[in-house]
Design an enzyme around this catalytic site. Sequence first.
Site, PDB file in Angstrom:
ATOM      1  N   LYS A 166       0.828  -1.218   0.000  1.00 24.20           N
ATOM      2  CA  LYS A 166       0.000   0.000   0.000  1.00 24.20           C
ATOM      3  C   LYS A 166       0.857   1.260   0.000  1.00 24.20           C
ATOM      4  CE  LYS A 166      -2.068  -0.506   4.021  1.00 24.20           C
ATOM      5  NZ  LYS A 166      -1.479  -1.708   4.617  1.00 24.20           N
ATOM      6  N   ARG A 221     -10.333   1.444   7.147  1.00 18.53           N
ATOM      7  CA  ARG A 221     -10.053   0.026   7.386  1.00 18.53           C
ATOM      8  C   ARG A 221     -11.257  -0.669   7.991  1.00 18.53           C
ATOM      9  NH1 ARG A 221      -4.016   0.790   7.895  1.00 18.53           N
ATOM     10  NH2 ARG A 221      -3.075  -1.199   8.360  1.00 18.53           N
ATOM     11  N   ARG A 233      11.235  -7.265   6.524  1.00 13.83           N
ATOM     12  CA  ARG A 233      11.142  -5.811   6.312  1.00 13.83           C
ATOM     13  C   ARG A 233      12.020  -5.064   7.319  1.00 13.83           C
ATOM     14  NH1 ARG A 233       5.373  -3.116   5.500  1.00 13.83           N
ATOM     15  NH2 ARG A 233       4.893  -3.908   7.579  1.00 13.83           N
ATOM     16  N   ARG A 264      10.054  -2.830  12.333  1.00 13.46           N
ATOM     17  CA  ARG A 264       8.941  -2.130  12.969  1.00 13.46           C
ATOM     18  C   ARG A 264       8.510  -2.915  14.196  1.00 13.46           C
ATOM     19  NH1 ARG A 264       4.465  -0.561   8.472  1.00 13.46           N
ATOM     20  NH2 ARG A 264       3.130  -1.377  10.094  1.00 13.46           N
ATOM     21  N   ARG A 314      -2.507  -9.008  12.891  1.00  9.80           N
ATOM     22  CA  ARG A 314      -2.831  -8.000  11.861  1.00  9.80           C
ATOM     23  C   ARG A 314      -3.540  -8.641  10.667  1.00  9.80           C
ATOM     24  NH1 ARG A 314       2.892  -5.781  11.120  1.00  9.80           N
ATOM     25  NH2 ARG A 314       2.072  -4.315   9.608  1.00  9.80           N
TER      26      ARG A 314
HETATM   27  P1  AMP Z   1       0.118   0.372   8.429  1.00 10.71           P
HETATM   28  O1  AMP Z   1       1.316   1.246   8.390  1.00 10.71           O
HETATM   29  O2  AMP Z   1      -0.944   0.795   7.443  1.00 10.71           O
HETATM   30  O3  AMP Z   1       0.445  -1.090   8.349  1.00 10.71           O
HETATM   31  O4  AMP Z   1      -0.556   0.602   9.877  1.00 10.71           O
HETATM   32  C1  AMP Z   1       0.145   0.260  11.065  1.00 10.71           C
HETATM   33  C2  AMP Z   1      -0.809   0.220  12.243  1.00 10.71           C
HETATM   34  O5  AMP Z   1      -1.383   1.527  12.438  1.00 10.71           O
HETATM   35  C3  AMP Z   1      -2.010  -0.707  12.089  1.00 10.71           C
HETATM   36  O6  AMP Z   1      -1.699  -2.056  12.410  1.00 10.71           O
HETATM   37  C4  AMP Z   1      -2.991  -0.087  13.087  1.00 10.71           C
HETATM   38  O7  AMP Z   1      -2.638  -0.395  14.417  1.00 10.71           O
HETATM   39  C5  AMP Z   1      -2.735   1.415  12.883  1.00 10.71           C
HETATM   40  N1  AMP Z   1      -3.603   1.987  11.829  1.00 10.71           N
HETATM   41  C6  AMP Z   1      -3.219   2.490  10.616  1.00 10.71           C
HETATM   42  N2  AMP Z   1      -4.290   2.920   9.918  1.00 10.71           N
HETATM   43  C7  AMP Z   1      -5.373   2.683  10.702  1.00 10.71           C
HETATM   44  C8  AMP Z   1      -6.775   2.871  10.538  1.00 10.71           C
HETATM   45  N3  AMP Z   1      -7.291   3.393   9.413  1.00 10.71           N
HETATM   46  N4  AMP Z   1      -7.587   2.498  11.565  1.00 10.71           N
HETATM   47  C9  AMP Z   1      -7.107   1.967  12.701  1.00 10.71           C
HETATM   48  N5  AMP Z   1      -5.801   1.739  12.918  1.00 10.71           N
HETATM   49  C10 AMP Z   1      -4.937   2.093  11.932  1.00 10.71           C
END
Ligand code: AMP
Length: 217
Positions: free
Chosen positions: A22, A95, A131, A163, A174
């Site tokens: 993404k 999400r 990663r 991370r 996740r």
């Molecule tokens: P990402 O970088 O998109 O993988 O997001 C990392 C983490 O941020 C996710 O596992 C969630 O804990 C939080 N997060 C990111 N976007 C959202 C969202 N739209 N709603 C809720 N939590 C989010």
Amino acid sequence: MGAEEEGVTHHIIVIGPPASGKGTHGQRLSVDLGLDHVATGDLLRTHVAERDELGEAAEDYMSQGQLVPDELVVRMLSERLADTAGGVVLDGFPRTVAQADALADQVGLGPTLVIVLEVPEQVLVERIAGRRVCPNGHVYHVSADPSEQPGVCDIDGEPLEQRPDDTPETIRERLSVYRDQTEPLVDRYARQGLVSRVDGVGEPEDVYARVRQAVLG
Ligand code: AMP
């Protein structure tokens, strides 16, 4: 669908499971189309690094692989989008079905197009395990896309790390959060005829070509 037409404001949503690409493809698409790129994961990580109120509230959810509560994320996104005049590539938001409703009702944005990146779980697990990221967000993979000097970012010389949510237990959580909370949203957008599914496996250049084709036709 002509996302390049003049005078039309476009909102493109990029949805996909963790490590589906993404961030990489959302960022590239935004540069290509001259749209703003807004990634809620990146915004949340900045709040956590700054140790502000939102960061403190979000940190535990993130490190356990759960979603940050809708209300907090929606408020953060509304504030961020207040600075955005034109169209936007939204990466990692919405999400949940509730977030999609808030996007339309509170923020006033309906999506023009939803790109869904599809990658099998075993590939995602492999990608996440390898990663490595630098504090400024540059992303590598230990075997598929290594930095020149192990553990050091090619771009800014910062040390590379995993991370905190890229652990094996958190990965499973996740992926299950994605299946339970985000896939129903994809189904709803699909019923509205907004979804373009893109095969996210392969060389980044090839995947990006498919993303671009899905947007521009
Ligand atoms: P990402 O970088 O998109 O993988 O997001 C990392 C983490 O941020 C996710 O596992 C969630 O804990 C939080 N997060 C990111 N976007 C959202 C969202 N739209 N709603 C809720 N939590 C989010």
